[in-house]
Each structure stands twice: as structure tokens, then as C-alpha cells.
Design an enzyme around this catalytic site. Structure first.
Site, PDB file in Angstrom:
ATOM      1  N   PRO A  33       0.827  -1.317  -0.036  1.00 34.00           N
ATOM      2  CA  PRO A  33      -0.144  -0.026  -0.089  1.00 34.00           C
ATOM      3  C   PRO A  33       0.644   1.280   0.172  1.00 34.00           C
ATOM      4  O   PRO A  33       0.506   2.341  -0.566  1.00 34.00           O
ATOM      5  CB  PRO A  33      -0.778  -0.137   1.318  1.00 34.00           C
ATOM      6  CG  PRO A  33      -0.880  -1.633   1.378  1.00 34.00           C
ATOM      7  CD  PRO A  33       0.413  -2.057   0.892  1.00 34.00           C
ATOM      8  N   GLU A  82       5.272  -4.102 -13.534  1.00 26.76           N
ATOM      9  CA  GLU A  82       6.735  -4.588 -13.882  1.00 26.76           C
ATOM     10  C   GLU A  82       7.463  -3.454 -14.084  1.00 26.76           C
ATOM     11  O   GLU A  82       8.251  -3.685 -15.225  1.00 26.76           O
ATOM     12  CB  GLU A  82       6.307  -5.608 -14.879  1.00 26.76           C
ATOM     13  CG  GLU A  82       5.587  -6.617 -14.272  1.00 26.76           C
ATOM     14  CD  GLU A  82       5.626  -8.094 -15.400  1.00 26.76           C
ATOM     15  OE1 GLU A  82       6.709  -8.125 -15.880  1.00 26.76           O
ATOM     16  OE2 GLU A  82       4.489  -8.674 -15.542  1.00 26.76           O
TER      17      GLU A  82
END
Length: 382
Positions: free
Chosen positions: A130, A362
Site C-alpha cells: 500500500p 512490472e
């Protein structure tokens, strides 16, 4: 039909062309174009079907060698051209098990890789937190050694296959040092992980926020050595980064196909939309961007497979160019379709939602630019 002339490029061997033909035929017979009403069930089904057809074996290599990146890229391009969720199902099996393929023990490989390859185990890669996205070195999740076990505490978020995975390749801080030096990687079975939130993204894929509340796993569940987690994670991401660009390429090719078909049939005055000079300029730009992306992608994939020089810059260039260009190509296709382009159910509208995340996950585009620039500067100073 999408352009396939790129398969004649010298980056490929005959086995790659045979793979492309086999997967193309499988997609024609198996993939349904409509978006799934239940992405979880559809994703599980796609993993099982891809495994049964033998394509998931490409995600895990042969146990002794790393996966062939050109094969992965070809698969992702073709699957994405047919359906975003099919690409997602294939890609996450590779990313979720990649650390085991690259760094796992013989026992870990024997336990997990055949199950991933057969589609009997759904894999997931749990790194993002988070308060920690691209800055993985500062993650807060921790793992403490307690006798013959590790105890994991923390949260992960935006985890692909979250909620349907059978195991999560999880990264946590083990305290061997500060920043990236104190991370380790673990295989965590799903039954110990809490799903605290399902995340609805603009493209309907299984995503979740996870909680590790004193999750106990065996001492031998660590992948690599303690403190090597950052290296494990980065090398896994480096292996699959080019294939993200390949998926973007597949989306872009489908957008061009849709634009060509629509403009060739759409009436404009006494002719067709495709007769218009502005439309032709758009189509030319789309095709040029696609070919440029493909050259960068398959050059980088070839470099990764043949080894030799450091390929990080080439991989970053490929991912950056392909994802950014695909966004522009798809946007042009939406614009060409007019109101139909933003109508739910139109293929170009679906592609518009599918492509956006690829510029983030990614390694966001900003991170890819940093990799390219730092590598250039390092080379210049040397």
C-alpha cells in the site's frame, strides 16, 4: 488477419514459427472474444486450458534452464491480440513462478513447477505494498525466523491473481541490511493469506489486497538466500519485462486490425472512411509504431536468450516503447471509431481499458526511462 511477416526476422528459429502457428490455431478454436462475466472463473479456466494444451510449460523452462523469452513474447503477443484475460492468465503463471525457475532449489522446482506448467496451481507474485509501489527496496512487510519456520507479517496490494492463486511468491524484510539488502523471497501457500479486499480495475482481472497475519511457513520455503530477495525480484521482473511489451504489441495489432476493418466499411460521403487522407495518415502512423515496437521487443528477447551483454537497457527500451506506442495506437483506433469507440462492448473500448495498466506494472514508464538513462551514463563515464 494480423501481420505475421515479423516471424521471418532473424531473431527467430523454426521452433518459434511452429509455436506461433500452433498457438494461433489454439486461440482460433478456444478463445471467445467477449469479456468474461466472472473474471475469476474465466482466469482459472484459461490457466487449466493453457496448461492442458502444453503452453504453460514455456513459463517455467525445463527445470535446468531459464524460460525462452522469445517463446514467451510470441505467446503473449498472440494471446493479447485475441483476449486480454488470456494473456493475463498465461503471464501470471510465468511471473508468479519465475523466481522458483531462476533461484529455487531442486525440491522447490519439483514441488511447484510441474503444477504451474499443467495449470493445476495458479501462481501469483506479491511485491507491491500500500505504501510502496515502484520503490520496492522500502517495503515494510517482514519475515522473522522462529526455529524451523518463518513468520510473515504485512500487507500487499494490487496483486494479480489475488483471491484465486494457490501460492504467492512473497517478498518481505528479513533484516540482513537496510533498503534492498534486507529483503528475502518466500513461497507462501494461499491458505495462510487473508484476502482483505478485491480490487476492481478498469480491465476486469483478478486483483486483491492481501494480509499476512503471523503466517507461518517452513524454513525451506525461502527462495534463494536470506537478504537476496531484491535480486530475486529484479531478475524475475527483468526476465518478463520484455514480454509485457509483447502483450502491448498484441493489443496494438488488434487495434490496427479493428481500425482497418472499420475504416474500410464505414461510409464517408460517397466513399469509405479509409479513402480519407487523414485516416490513411493515422493508419500509417499506427503500422509504423507497431513495427518499431516489434523490432525492439524481439531484439531484446533475442538478447536475453542468447546471453552475452547486459540486456537491461534493451529490455527497458522495448517495454517503454511498446506500451507507450500501444496506448497511442489504441487511442487512434478509438478516435477513428467515433462514438462507437467509447461504447461498452466495442473491441477498441476494451483494448483502451486493457492497455493502460501495462504502462505501470512490472516497472512504470518513468522507471524504464531511469534504467535507460542510468545505463547510458554509466557507459559514457566508463
Amino acid at each position: 488477419m494480423s501481420d505475421r511477416t515479423f516471424l521471418a526476422w532473424p531473431f527467430f528459429e523454426e521452433r518459434h514459427r511452429a509455436l506461433a502457428a500452433e498457438l494461433e490455431a489454439w486461440c482460433e478454436a478456444t478463445i471467445h472474444d467477449a469479456e468474461a462475466a466472472d473474471p475469476d472463473e474465466a482466469c482459472r479456466s484459461l490457466v487449466q486450458e493453457l496448461g492442458s494444451a502444453g503452453f504453460l510449460k514455456l513459463c517455467v523452462g525445463d527445470g535446468d534452464s531459464r524460460p525462452d523469452v522469445r517463446s514467451l513474447a510470441i505467446c503473449r503477443e498472440i494471446l493479447a491480440r485475441y483476449h486480454g484475460l488470456a494473456d493475463f492468465a498465461f503471464a501470471m503463471q510465468g511471473l508468479g513462478s519465475g523466481a522458483i525457475s531462476l533461484f529455487g532449489t531442486i525440491e522447490q522446482k519439483r514441488e511447484w513447477l510441474p503444477r504451474v506448467a499443467s495449470g493445476k496451481a495458479v501462481a501469483a507474485f506479491a511485491m507491491t505494498e500500500p505504501e510502496c509501489g515502484s520503490d520496492a527496496a522500502n517495503m515494510a512487510s517482514s519475515a522473522m525466523r522462529d526455529g524451523n519456520e518463518w513468520v510473515l507479517v504485512g500487507e500487499k496490494t494490487y496483486i494479480s491473481n489475488g483471491g484465486i492463486a494457490d501460492f504467492y511468491l512473497t517478498f518481505a524484510r528479513t533484516g540482513e541490511g537496510e533498503g534492498s539488502r534486507g529483503l528475502s523471497a518466500f513461497i507462501v501457500p494461499a491458505d495462510g493469506v487473508q484476502i482483505v479486499e478485491r480490487i476492481d480495475a478498469i480491465a476486469a482481472h483478478p486483483l486483491a489486497r492481501l494480509k499476512y497475519d503471523n503466517v507461518r511457513i517452513p524454513a525451506d520455503a525461502i527462495v534463494g538466500e536470506p537478504g537476496e530477495g531484491f535480486r530475486v525480484g529484479m531478475e524475475t521482473l527483468n526476465l518478463f519485462r520484455v514480454t509485457v511489451g509483447a502483450a502491448a504489441l498484441g493489443f496494438a495489432r488488434r487495434a490496427l486490425d479493428e481500425a482497418l476493418a472499420f475504416s474500410s466499411n464505414r461510409r464517408l460521403g460517397t466513399g469509405k472512411l479509409a479513402d480519407n487522407a487523414v485516416t490513411q495518415a493515422k493508419l500509417a502512423d499506427m503500422a509504423t509504431a507497431i513495427d518499431a515496437s516489434a523490432l525492439l521487443i524481439y531484439r531484446a528477447a533475442w538478447q536475453q536468450d542468447v546471453g552475452g551483454t547486459d540486456h537491461r537497457r534493451a529490455a527497458a527500451m522495448a517495454k517503454l516503447t511498446a506500451t507507450e506506442s500501444a496506448q497511442q495506437v489504441i487511442d487512434a483506433a478509438v478516435q477513428m471509431h467515433g462514438g462507437m469507440g467509447v461504447t461498452k462492448g466495442a473491441k477498441v473500448e476494451e483494448l483502451y481499458r486493457e492497455i493502460r495498466a501495462l504502462r505501470i506494472y512490472e516497472g512504470a514508464s518513468e522507471v524504464q526511462r531511469q534504467i535507460i538513462a542510468r545505463d547510458l551514463l554509466k557507459e559514457h563515464r566508463a
